[in-house]
Design an enzyme around this catalytic site. Structure first.
Site, mmCIF file in Angstrom:
data_model
loop_
_atom_site.group_PDB
_atom_site.id
_atom_site.type_symbol
_atom_site.label_atom_id
_atom_site.label_comp_id
_atom_site.label_asym_id
_atom_site.label_seq_id
_atom_site.Cartn_x
_atom_site.Cartn_y
_atom_site.Cartn_z
ATOM 1 N N PRO A 1 54.685 1.988 -15.949
ATOM 2 C CA PRO A 1 53.584 1.029 -15.961
ATOM 3 C C PRO A 1 52.429 1.570 -16.799
ATOM 4 O O PRO A 1 52.184 2.778 -16.827
ATOM 5 C CB PRO A 1 53.171 0.917 -14.484
ATOM 6 C CG PRO A 1 54.262 1.553 -13.698
ATOM 7 C CD PRO A 1 54.914 2.549 -14.603
ATOM 8 N N LYS A 2 51.731 0.695 -17.464
ATOM 9 C CA LYS A 2 50.530 1.074 -18.201
ATOM 10 C C LYS A 2 49.342 0.948 -17.238
ATOM 11 O O LYS A 2 48.745 -0.120 -17.100
ATOM 12 C CB LYS A 2 50.344 0.184 -19.431
ATOM 13 C CG LYS A 2 49.214 0.626 -20.344
ATOM 14 C CD LYS A 2 49.197 -0.230 -21.611
ATOM 15 C CE LYS A 2 48.074 0.199 -22.536
ATOM 16 N NZ LYS A 2 46.748 -0.017 -21.949
ATOM 17 N N VAL A 3 49.043 2.028 -16.573
ATOM 18 C CA VAL A 3 48.020 2.022 -15.520
ATOM 19 C C VAL A 3 46.660 1.688 -16.127
ATOM 20 O O VAL A 3 46.263 2.245 -17.155
ATOM 21 C CB VAL A 3 47.983 3.387 -14.802
ATOM 22 C CG1 VAL A 3 46.909 3.388 -13.719
ATOM 23 C CG2 VAL A 3 49.350 3.698 -14.203
#
Length: 557
Positions: free
Chosen positions: A124-126
């Site tokens: 995930p692209k936090v």
């Protein structure tokens, strides 16, 4: 996982095509003024974000605005835009540069990127703020903000207060980590809740000189790289777990195909997570040695963002629609944009008062979202055009529930709305008759009053362009069916104001004789509605309609 500005360093991968269809038809002076205005707005956003830790615009609108800036500069040969991170640097140099990420626009771009690489992973692209953590003999010694990728601010004091950041590792190692500080959320579903300004919350807290325990506990850590760690991603993740860093194992998945990437992207977009995320990161397991990293987007990792929750749209035209009751609703005609696989071309401004407050003109850039995932909704103005064209704005005082019974100049919109209401389910429920039908008839000049359609015959309809013999016969049958409708339905079709629980009976003459006080005595009718009903039955235009219906033999008139 990096700050939005670092992802904007190389826009060439995902910027808008600067072909003729995307280029505005502006003379050079206008082009320069519009580009300058957009650049100034982006500079304000950058300065507030980097220096004041305040996000004045959402990340996706910022990205789209930078894409627009790049397109316009290419269209008019104005050179490259200034470096977005030029004001973001700090006093402390990163021992190893933060690389940033390019963004892939669509599935085809992702497939192309995957095709030339092996041993790939997805995370995930936090949605937080990037940080460098430096340990000496296993003890946290320094924390540096991402800054411009080469230099940043000293966040050490705040980092030492955050429980999610281990102050001492399980082994006395010297190491440097890069990761994301995020605001903790409970069962957060990005698809439905959005980012909730989580990134701005963390940025604001880290910009302070001190954190209280509750604030510090609200910040989490996601380590996305160990530049000098083991060569393979699985080995790096396992070693970080053993050292006591927050685990990223559930959020690190191997992929081999576009289908795999689409699966995890959709899964994390729609599943509960402890943080906000704005997309996924595709990365090779192995990458070059850390000494070769630079403060620009690398070739071994890219971002694939989630679908836009908000789209930046250019206003092409402002129309003022006058409804059946005289309410004026401004409608924006847009350069088409896509939201959740829907193409949006028009959006309502809701009311004339809201339009007057926002003062939207052609050329303005506005933010659009979807209400309930289906209805386009205007969020606000993102950028005003440098040139403000004059508009012919109708006066609210000129329209009410008794205006525009004929299509005279200025009344076309309300008159069409009256016809549309008359044929709708709320009115006479005329089959196969809608706004398009009435527009065609209006264009012929055959409708100069609300009931003129009742005298049209088969030959007249058949001679109208767009009505063939079959459709003319069907339309005539529908018109003739109106004569069988009840008295009450005819009243509603004419635009009778709501009557609460009043019993209307079956006589126009009886209703027309009621005064305001008698209407107010009916159940569910207040003073304002009573005055409207009394005025309706006494209006000269309405009286002419009632006489027409009486002459046509409609029951009750």
């Amino acid at each position: 996982m990096l700050l939005r500005m670092c992802t904007a360093i190389l826009l060439s991968v995902f910027c808008l095509n600067s072909n003729a269809a995307d280029c505005p038809d502006w003379p050079p002076a206008r082009a320069l003024s519009e580009v300058t205005a957009l650049q100034k707005q982006i500079d304000i956003w950058d300065e507030n974000y980097h220096r004041g830790a305040r996000a004045l615009v959402s990340d996706e609108l910022y990205d789209q605005s930078r894409q627009q800036l790049t397109t316009w500069r290419e269209c008019f040969d104005l050179g490259l835009a200034p470096e977005p991170l030029r004001t973001a640097g700090g006093k402390i140099a990163h021992p190893i540069a933060h690389t940033g990420l390019d963004k892939l626009r669509d599935a085809a771009s992702v497939a192309s990127w995957l095709h030339t690489r092996q041993d790939l992973w997805i995370q995930p692209k936090v949605d937080g703020v990037a940080v460098t953590l430096i340990y000496r003999k296993g003890v946290l010694r320094q924390a540096i903000s991402r800054g411009d990728g080469a230099t940043g601010q000293d966040w050490t004091v705040s980092a030492q207060l955050i429980p999610a950041i281990p102050q001492q590792l399980a082994r006395p190692l010297d190491m440097l980590l890069q990761g994301e500080l995020y605001w903790r959320l409970t069962d957060h579903v990005q698809a439905t809740a959005g980012s909730l300004n989580a990134r701005s919350t963390v940025a604001g807290l880290m910009a302070r000189k001190d954190l209280d325990p509750e604030q510090a506990a609200g910040i989490g850590l996601f380590v996305w790289d160990w530049p000098q760690g083991p060569p393979g991603l699985p080995e790096r993740i396992a070693a970080l777990d053993e050292l006591g860093l927050p685990s990223t194992v559930p959020y690190s998945q191997p992929i081999q195909s576009l289908a795999d990437a689409e699966h995890w992207r959709n899964h994390w977009y729609r599943s509960p997570l402890p943080f906000a995320s704005d997309g996924v990161v595709l990365r090779q397991s192995q990458r070059p040695s850390a000494e070769r990293w630079q403060a620009k987007a690398p070739h071994w990792a890219v971002a694939w963002k989630y679908p836009f929750a908000q789209a930046l749209a250019e206003v092409r035209k402002v129309e003022f629609k006058v409804g059946r009751t005289g309410r004026i609703t401004p409608v924006l005609e847009l350069k088409p944009v896509t939201l959740d696989d829907r193409q949006i071309k028009r959006v309502s401004v809701s009311s004339l008062g809201r339009w007057e407050m926002l003062d939207i003109r052609p050329g303005d850039q506005v933010s659009i979202s979807l209400a309930g995932l289906t209805i386009p909704r205007l969020e606000g103005v993102v950028l005003r055009a440098a040139e403000r064209p004059d508009l012919d704005v109708p006066l609210a005082a000129d329209f009410d529930h008794l205006s525009c019974w004929q299509p005279t100049p200025g009344c076309e919109s309300q008159f069409l709305a009256r016809l549309t209401w008359l044929s709708s389910k709320q009115g006479l429920a005329l089959a196969h008759v809608g706004p398009g039908t009435w527009e065609k008839l209006l264009e012929t000049g055959r409708l100069n009053g609300l009931l003129d359609w009742m005298t049209l015959d088969a030959q007249e309809l058949a001679n109208i362009n767009g009505f063939g013999e079959r459709s003319s016969a069907r339309l005539l049958n529908s018109f003739n069916s109106a004569r069988q409708r009840s008295f009450v339905r005819w009243l509603k079709a004419l635009g009778l104001p709501p009557t609460g629980q009043a019993q209307l009976g079956d006589s126009w003459q009886a209703l027309a004789q009621q005064n305001t006080e008698q209407w107010q005595a009916e159940a569910g009718i207040g003073p304002g509605r009573a005055a409207q009903l009394s005025a309706f039955f006494r209006d000269p235009q309405v009286l002419v309609l009632s006489q027409t219906l009486r002459a046509a033999g409609i029951n009750g008139f």
